[in-house]
Design a protein around this motif. Structure first.
Motif, mmCIF file in Angstrom:
data_model
loop_
_atom_site.group_PDB
_atom_site.id
_atom_site.type_symbol
_atom_site.label_atom_id
_atom_site.label_comp_id
_atom_site.label_asym_id
_atom_site.label_seq_id
_atom_site.Cartn_x
_atom_site.Cartn_y
_atom_site.Cartn_z
ATOM 1 N N SER A 1 -9.891 4.738 -9.667
ATOM 2 C CA SER A 1 -8.999 3.613 -9.385
ATOM 3 C C SER A 1 -7.520 3.981 -9.424
ATOM 4 N N CYS A 2 -7.196 5.228 -9.814
ATOM 5 C CA CYS A 2 -5.799 5.659 -9.859
ATOM 6 C C CYS A 2 -5.278 5.986 -8.465
ATOM 7 N N VAL A 3 -4.037 5.626 -8.196
ATOM 8 C CA VAL A 3 -3.374 6.123 -6.992
ATOM 9 C C VAL A 3 -3.124 7.614 -7.147
ATOM 10 N N VAL A 4 -2.616 8.027 -8.304
ATOM 11 C CA VAL A 4 -2.455 9.442 -8.650
ATOM 12 C C VAL A 4 -3.040 9.651 -10.042
ATOM 13 N N GLY B 1 0.771 -1.237 0.000
ATOM 14 C CA GLY B 1 0.000 0.000 0.000
ATOM 15 C C GLY B 1 0.799 1.281 0.000
ATOM 16 N N ALA B 2 2.148 1.219 0.030
ATOM 17 C CA ALA B 2 2.939 2.440 -0.086
ATOM 18 C C ALA B 2 2.638 3.105 -1.430
ATOM 19 N N VAL B 3 2.621 4.432 -1.426
ATOM 20 C CA VAL B 3 2.288 5.172 -2.643
ATOM 21 C C VAL B 3 3.460 5.177 -3.611
ATOM 22 N N ASP B 4 4.672 5.395 -3.086
ATOM 23 C CA ASP B 4 5.822 5.567 -3.959
ATOM 24 C C ASP B 4 7.100 5.312 -3.174
ATOM 25 N N PHE B 5 8.230 5.488 -3.827
ATOM 26 C CA PHE B 5 9.511 5.298 -3.163
ATOM 27 C C PHE B 5 10.545 6.224 -3.786
ATOM 28 N N ARG C 1 4.935 15.453 -2.369
ATOM 29 C CA ARG C 1 3.743 16.168 -2.853
ATOM 30 C C ARG C 1 2.786 15.209 -3.562
ATOM 31 N N GLY C 2 3.352 14.349 -4.390
ATOM 32 C CA GLY C 2 2.514 13.384 -5.097
ATOM 33 C C GLY C 2 1.794 12.454 -4.151
ATOM 34 N N ALA C 3 2.476 12.029 -3.093
ATOM 35 C CA ALA C 3 1.856 11.138 -2.114
ATOM 36 C C ALA C 3 0.710 11.833 -1.399
ATOM 37 N N PHE C 4 0.892 13.116 -1.096
ATOM 38 C CA PHE C 4 -0.164 13.870 -0.413
ATOM 39 C C PHE C 4 -1.445 13.904 -1.243
ATOM 40 N N GLY C 5 -1.287 14.015 -2.562
ATOM 41 C CA GLY C 5 -2.464 14.055 -3.430
ATOM 42 C C GLY C 5 -2.954 12.692 -3.867
#
Length: 364
Positions: free
Chosen positions: A321-324, A99-103, A127-131
């Motif tokens: 369905s998009c994470v971002v 479930g992590a957004v990014d790395f 910033r991307g993770a926040f959105g």
């Protein structure tokens, strides 16, 4: 208000460096740092951060164990801080599944230049993770790679009978970024073994693409591998752009081949989705199917428009369905999409399109 960030890392020096990097952006603020997940758990309650940065190897509780509990009990955006090793890349892919957004790769601490080099990337990823839309992982069991292969030229029940010529002439092109590892996995796991080849770009460093391709190969009916320069594209195989090079496709006698280039980044990325899609527009034309999945930024939108204008059919992942919802949104905004679908339906719609075009015939 600034985006509130909690930094979790067992290294005091790394906590200091990450805090300095993040606080250098006017819209970001480190509200706390924690040396381990136990301390972080209490700080989350009191500080209510918007985003976490999380190391993997830590005392008292492994970062992956902590992430699994966090996403089950209090889902929130998490950016993993990953070491550029094979073990680190495999653990990072597992974190993205959890479930992590990014790395982001760990900053090099041996020089100020190493820290400066990752400043923009770290701030952009936060910033991307926040959105982003936190993704609560769903435990599923993808169909394992079959021991008995289907007869050549037969493309599963979803496509029916497809000619050898169609298998050679058609290509599916996929681009993704933030959230894309899980999105690509879901799409590929819905595909039968015998189908046209797939070429893919996922924004990630070199060591991570090698591990990602290997992981997908063990889950999907398709063969999945990193693309190699000059290799022939064959049906039933998905080719992933290596993290060090742009991937493009070139038409050759009887089919296509992969081309790799370590030229300048495009849209700040190498590999870039636009490079692959633009090559497909000129080399594949109406025999292409373009797919753009979750991701931050606009990479791939112009290339997908060029594909559509060349006669290819295109589809984008929907916002829900998009994470971002960045790359598919940009593609939709410029008229690059024929269709939009939730992630769970993207693979099926691609298969349906391939079935329809087989009935209509191959474009010369």
């Amino acid at each position: 208000m600034a985006i509130k960030v909690l930094v979790i890392d067992d290294s005091a020096l790394m906590r200091s460096v990450l805090s300095e990097v993040i606080n250098s952006a006017p819209d970001l603020e480190v509200v706390g740092t924690a040396p381990d997940p136990i301390a972080a758990r209490e700080m989350i309650k009191t500080l209510n951060p918007d985003v976490l940065t999380l190391d993997i190897e830590m005392p008292k509780m492994d970062g992956l164990d902590f992430l699994a509990r966090l996403m089950r009990l209090r889902p929130m955006p998490v950016v993993m801080i990953s070491s550029l090793t094979r073990r680190g890349s495999e653990a990072t892919l597992q974190a993205l599944e959890l479930g992590a957004v990014d790395f982001v790769p760990k900053p090099r601490l041996d020089s100020s230049a190493g820290i400066e080099a990752c400043r923009v990337e770290i701030c952009d990823k936060v910033r991307g993770a926040f959105g982003a839309r936190p993704r609560v992982p769903v435990v599923s069991s993808p169909s394992p790679k079959p021991l008995l292969r289907e007869p050549p030229g037969q493309v599963g029940s979803a496509l029916g009978s497809v000619s050898e010529r169609a298998l050679q002439e058609r290509l599916v092109l996929i681009g993704a970024s933030t959230g894309g590892t899980e999105a690509i996995k879901e799409v590929l796991c819905s595909m039968p073994e015998h189908m046209p080849a797939i070429l893919m770009v996922q924004h990630m460093p070199e060591m991570f693409t090698a591990s990602f391709a290997k992981r997908l190969d063990g889950l999907c009916r398709l063969r999945v591998k990193e693309a190699e320069h000059g290799e022939r594209v064959v049906p039933g195989t998905a080719y992933l752009a290596p993290g060090h090079s742009h991937l493009s496709v070139r038409r050759v006698a009887g089919g296509y081949q992969c081309e790799l280039a370590q030229s300048e980044p495009v849209n700040r990325h190498r590999p870039a989705v636009d490079v692959l899609f633009q090559s497909a527009a000129t080399q594949v034309g109406a025999n292409g199917v373009g797919v753009i999945l979750t991701g931050m930024g606009k990479d791939g939108a112009q290339g997908l428009l060029a594909m559509r204008q060349a006669g290819a059919w295109t589809i984008g992942q929907d916002q829900e369905s998009c994470v971002v919802y960045g790359m598919p949104r940009e593609a939709a905004a410029i008229g690059a999409l024929d269709d939009v679908a939730p992630l769970r339906e993207v693979g099926l719609r691609v298969l349906n399109r391939l079935r329809m075009t087989e009935k209509r015939g191959i474009k010369a």
